[in-house]
Design an enzyme around this catalytic site. Sequence first.
Site, PDB file in Angstrom:
ATOM      1  N   ASP A 291       0.873  -1.403   0.317  1.00 40.35           N
ATOM      2  CA  ASP A 291      -0.168   0.220  -0.281  1.00 40.35           C
ATOM      3  C   ASP A 291       0.965   1.120   0.413  1.00 40.35           C
ATOM      4  OD1 ASP A 291      -3.215   0.753   0.460  1.00 40.35           O
ATOM      5  OD2 ASP A 291      -1.967   1.697   1.923  1.00 40.35           O
ATOM      6  N   ASN A 299      -1.570  12.216  -3.779  1.00 45.18           N
ATOM      7  CA  ASN A 299      -3.207  13.268  -4.649  1.00 45.18           C
ATOM      8  C   ASN A 299      -3.288  14.225  -4.252  1.00 45.18           C
ATOM      9  OD1 ASN A 299      -3.515  11.592  -6.725  1.00 45.18           O
ATOM     10  ND2 ASN A 299      -4.719  10.143  -5.941  1.00 45.18           N
ATOM     11  N   ASP A 308      -1.280   9.580 -10.843  1.00 49.52           N
ATOM     12  CA  ASP A 308      -1.075   8.140 -11.167  1.00 49.52           C
ATOM     13  C   ASP A 308       0.466   8.077 -11.733  1.00 49.52           C
ATOM     14  OD1 ASP A 308      -3.511   8.285 -11.329  1.00 49.52           O
ATOM     15  OD2 ASP A 308      -3.925   9.534 -13.948  1.00 49.52           O
ATOM     16  N   GLU A 335      -4.281   2.040  -4.544  1.00 46.37           N
ATOM     17  CA  GLU A 335      -3.215   2.773  -4.621  1.00 46.37           C
ATOM     18  C   GLU A 335      -2.211   1.252  -3.843  1.00 46.37           C
ATOM     19  OE1 GLU A 335      -5.077   4.014  -2.866  1.00 46.37           O
ATOM     20  OE2 GLU A 335      -4.485   4.683   0.192  1.00 46.37           O
TER      21      GLU A 335
END
Length: 687
Positions: A291, A299, A308, A335
């Site tokens: 993770d 983000n 991304d 993620e």
Amino acid sequence: MGAESGKEFEAQNPLQPGFIVNGRASSRLADTAPVESFDPRQELGADELRILYHTEAQAKRRKDARPGLWIAVAIYVLFSVSDLMLIPDVAAYTITARFAVGLTALLVLEAQLRRGAATKWLDLTCAAAIIFGYIGWLYPASMGADRESVAYYMVFGTIFMMSANLFFTFSFKVSIITSTIILCILYVVNYFVPASMTYKMVFGTFYVSCFTFTSYVNWKLNEERYNVFLNALEAKIQHKEATERGKALLRLSRTDPLTGLENRRAIDEKLRDYWSDWQKLGNGFAAILIDVDFFKKFNDCYGHQEGDRCLIHVANALSDLIKNYNGSIGRYGGEEFIVLARMDKKDQVAELAEAICRTVENLALTHELRRDGISIVTASVGAAFTRKQTGAKLEKIIHEADRALYLAKASGRNCARLFDPTDPQSSDESENLAALLKIAIAQDLVSLVYQPIQDVASGRFEAVEALMRLKMLDGTLVPPSLFIPVAERTGAILELGRWAIRTVCAELLVDDHVRTVSVNVSPIQLKTPGFAASVATILGETGVTGNRLAFEITEGLEMEMHSDILRCISDLKLLGIRIWLDDFGTGFAGLSWLRLIDFDTVKIDRSFLHDCGTPKGMAMLQDIIALVRNRGHKILVEGVETDEQIALMRTFGIDKIQGFRVGRPVPAANYQAKRGVQKRPFLRSVG
Ligand code: C2E
Ligand code: MG
Ligand code: MG
């Protein structure tokens, strides 16, 4: 057009992978976008199609040459019988000629086939066999004494013409040349044959009609064959297109579009394969969950495009790493990635998990706004591997990896943890707890106790804190330190949390047994969409106003300050609910939380009070009090257990205190009874 043109075409065959049409690569067949159907008549030039047709026709002719010539020779030799009947005087010669030409033709053809001669040479042999077969018979036959018989027998020459045009599948050119030669010979014979003018005219006309008719049929047949070829080609291409498209769709449905890794669906299938290998063949494997730490923050700070890009970098780096271990990697969710690798030794799994962690760290992707002192992107890794005790359920290994991941996050992230069945956090006990929590409300296993909170200046009870209690089916109590993390991990906290708020309202607030109740709320609840709305519903249903409630938020594992949390907190404030910061000073994020959220009260963790026996500890407590006070929040100190501590709190000008000295957590009945006896709102002074 011979073998070369065939070869030349081979490279251009539309059914070959690298085929190019008008500069467009046929890889479009593999594209996922809908493609219009491929019509060879439009897509290929007439010449290209002809070349392709001839290549295919050659193969067919090659196949047909041997049976064709063998049948023709057999019939040719069988005509020896009619020689014996019609021209018996020269039959010996004609029959010898038949055998000689027939055998020679077959021998030449067989030799050619054996040597792999080009198809055009096979055609020439067959065509020559027809011409020489005719001449070979004609010459001795014409010597026959019975001129009339000979004259009529000559008519059989047309059979050779027909076989050139209709029996053998020559190219049109070879058929016409062969049948023209036969026609010429027929005319020569017709000229010299000792017969009447009428005979010559009738048969002359017959020969030319026969030639025209069979040549026309030959031409039509060729055209028909060409059309059949075109239709078959079209069908083949369409079939190939459909197959390619099917494959592309299948690939798409199994690939994560962002990272190009396998998606959850594909990796789940792979997991089933690994699992069945383990069950049937005993091939152990490891499941590793990865993770990306504080990815939502990433983000929020850098934007989704950068987010991304970050995931792509991580995916590529991990993919390269996993190749060395011959494992599989997939994107498991936002993620989160998953790695499967065939290994079942603890050391191997630990080494791979650690390598994954370091690989992400070594990318050194900037992530400056995380609040744990690290300024690059890192990952938390949880690994589990097949053991004898893993049991017969496939999901279990993923649960175990998930629990290990949870521990990795709990240990401060950027680290790898291996599932340890002996660890109570990971044990079956936690599994049992998860099951128990699911039925806790329905089975009345969960309850609330309330601990008083005292106003230091007035000595009055300001509020009570609701604390959850869980008992097992046999009545044994489970401490919140054990079941709350499990409830948070499994999501059971959402229902339990709503239940707690509803119960607080019903037990103490509706009938004014106490003025204010503080309820512990997990960040997971705040992060869940619709939480504030569900609280509003409970308030509406019970008729309690929001200002009678305070929510205590602990900076726990989910310390990432999510924008959803901030939005939820502001919605709760609109309902009049006060927001308190619990256990201040125990986590990483406390200070940033203080900056972002306007807490009504900050509860200083009891460890600071308990440490103030030393000068250092005392200074620390004073510093923290000063810090919180300067921010303008009310201060509550937890864990007050002695009169000395109460006195100290007074000296420090603390607003509120809570602890065993003030009052232990007790069931609601205690407060309801007090109200019943005193018949006045719950506000009284203590000691
Ligand atoms: P907390 O919110 O900080 O609750 C205070 C804890 O300190 C309680 O433990 C309480 O019994 C204990 N305590 C109170 N006074 C003293 C004292 O003078 N000395 C000592 N040593 N301890 C004292 P408890 O009930 O075991 O709860 C532990 C934690 O579990 C709570 O810490 C809270 O974080 C969590 N928790 C309890 N109920 C809920 C709930 O309904 N929802 C959520 N999300 N968390 C809860
Ligand atoms: Mg609390
Ligand atoms: Mg606390």
